[in-house]
Design a protein around this motif. Structure first.
Motif, PDB file in Angstrom:
ATOM      1  N   HIS A  50       0.721  -0.862  -0.068  1.00 33.80           N
ATOM      2  CA  HIS A  50      -0.039   0.194   0.274  1.00 33.80           C
ATOM      3  C   HIS A  50       0.355   1.309   0.522  1.00 33.80           C
ATOM      4  N   PHE A  51       0.253   2.663  -0.577  1.00 34.74           N
ATOM      5  CA  PHE A  51       1.467   3.928  -1.025  1.00 34.74           C
ATOM      6  C   PHE A  51       0.812   4.956  -0.640  1.00 34.74           C
ATOM      7  N   ALA A  52      -0.716   4.601   0.424  1.00 35.93           N
ATOM      8  CA  ALA A  52      -1.300   5.800   0.473  1.00 35.93           C
ATOM      9  C   ALA A  52      -0.868   7.008   0.861  1.00 35.93           C
ATOM     10  N   ARG A  53      -0.206   6.887   1.702  1.00 41.43           N
ATOM     11  CA  ARG A  53       0.341   8.335   2.370  1.00 41.43           C
ATOM     12  C   ARG A  53       1.805   8.607   1.168  1.00 41.43           C
ATOM     13  N   SER A  54       2.539   7.583   0.575  1.00 40.06           N
ATOM     14  CA  SER A  54       3.957   7.606  -0.469  1.00 40.06           C
ATOM     15  C   SER A  54       2.819   9.359  -1.500  1.00 40.06           C
TER      16      SER A  54
END
Length: 445
Positions: free
Chosen positions: A4-8
């Motif tokens: 998961h890359f939500a913050r990125s």
């Protein structure tokens, strides 16, 4: 399997609001990675990095080839910290500048003088300016290699040439083709020949570099070697030491500081002195930088020199690279896709090539491979190793590549990446328009 890359993704979006392109280097841009899978990194150690979403990766490319000893290499960090603790920048030279120059010139054959700066483009442009002053000529001959400078004389020859006046005096010649170079030099207006002595995929044929040296001498043009990548990756003395051909000027950067910002222009005294105070000729504004001699990077460089003398990092990079290339290429061969997916190049500077079902170079297939590697904890636009890559790191990468290659094989069998690739393909970093990775909703596609 998916990460998961939500913050990125959130931070990347904010970067696009504040920084043109969302990164300070085009090759670091989000358009070089699968959509929604461009990690924003927070720290590194050795060859491992962690992003702001908590994902960890074995990293390749290593700071665009600038880190050879590993992230956070303690002797380099400690040397820089000690120097910075006593002051970073002064209004007069420091003794450290002398010691760093001595260390550098001990490594580089044929160089009598050196001047430090902060980025490679400053060094290559200074070399061009100096060659023009030495020869009284304007034109520059550049080899058909990827990149030499952000300045007009080079960028004006690329697709990304907006804002650059059309009247350029730069011409290209082909690598390993002496006739091509001779034809260019025959004009009599070439101030210098700028080239990498070798690249990841191209070694000089026997006699080629010697022939280049002879042609430059015959036509009165200066020979400039770009050692940004080859320096400290081919050898601590650069490609010129490996191949035994000495240029008039050479330009350095990247790994000389193990990631600390430092570059250098080096060369023969008779030319370099034109930028100094021991000449009767008109002086050349060679390099004059506020931050070129800052103490942290010079101390880091000296620590790098000691590490190369004591620990043989190039041998470790090359061993890791050979194990990686052999492992991945065997996987591709066993799957019957060796003509589509291949690891190639010098063991310390590997790349992977990606071809579609028809055998054509493919950004879409490249993106699929990157996507599958990211999901499995491998980050890299290439397979450029460092001395910090252990057998366990290589084994992890080979295992990740085995699973990624299975997906790649499915795409080859299907005749395309549809249904497998999540988002648009990556695009060349230097291209005329933002498309095909534009962030303008009206222009996406």
């Amino acid at each position: 399997m998916r990460r998961h890359f939500a913050r990125s993704t959130e931070i990347q979006g904010r970067l696009h609001e504040l920084v043109p392109g969302g990164a300070h280097t085009y090759s670091r841009g989000a358009d070089q990675y699968p959509e929604g899978m461009a990690p924003i990194l927070v720290r590194g150690n050795g060859c491992h990095v962690w992003d702001c979403d908590g994902n960890d990766y074995v990293e390749y490319g290593m700071g665009l080839r600038s880190v050879t000893l590993g992230h956070g290499y303690r002797p380099v960090v400690e040397a820089a910290a000690r120097a910075v603790a006593d002051g970073l920048s002064f209004s007069r030279p420091t003794e450290l500048e002398l010691r760093a120059a001595e260390d550098f010139l001990d490594l580089v054959p044929g160089a009598d003088m050196v001047k430090f700066a902060k980025n490679g483009s400053d060094a290559t442009t200074a070399a061009v300016r100096l060659a023009r002053a030495v020869t009284g000529r304007e034109s520059v001959a550049i080899c058909d290699q990827p990149f030499f400078s952000v300045d007009d004389w080079f960028i004006g020859t690329t697709e990304m040439n907006a804002g650059i006046p059309p009247a350029l005096s730069t011409t290209r010649f082909r690598y390993n083709d002496l006739d091509s170079l001779a034809a260019v030099l025959g004009s009599g207006d070439i101030a210098c020949v700028v080239m990498e002595a070798a690249t990841a995929l191209a070694e000089p044929e026997p006699g080629y570099l010697e022939g280049v040296r002879a042609l430059c001498d015959r036509y009165g043009s200066l020979l400039v070697f770009d050692e940004m990548i080859t320096g400290f990756r081919w050898s601590s003395g650069g490609a010129q030491r490996v191949y035994g051909v000495t240029p008039d000027l050479s330009c350095w950067g990247k790994a000389m500081g193990n990631g600390f910002p430092l570059s250098a222009l080096a060369g023969r005294r008779e030319y370099m002195e034109l930028g100094g105070l021991r000449t009767e000729r008109d002086r050349v504004f060679l390099l004059s930088t506020t931050h070129g001699p800052e103490t942290g990077s010079l101390a880091a460089f000296r620590a790098v020199v000691r590490a190369y003398a004591d620990t043989d990092p190039i041998a470790r990079m090359e061993r890791a690279g050979r194990r990686l290339a052999d492992g991945v290429n065997k996987i591709a061969a066993d799957l019957g896709i060796a003509e589509h997916l291949q690891v190639a190049g010098r063991p310390s500077c590997l790349i992977f090539t990606t071809r579609d079902a028809g055998g054509r170079p493919s950004q879409a297939f490249r993106t699929l491979f990157l996507q599958e590697l990211l999901d499995r904890g491998v980050l890299g636009q290439s397979f450029v190793t460092s001395a910090a890559h252990t057998d366990a790191d290589i084994d992890h990468t080979v295992d990740a590549c085995a699973e990624a290659a299975d997906v790649y094989r499915s795409a080859v069998d299907r005749g395309g990446v549809a249904g497998l690739l999540r988002g648009r393909p990556v695009a060349p970093a230097l291209r005329r328009t933002a498309a095909p990775r534009s962030l303008d909703p009206a222009r996406q596609g």
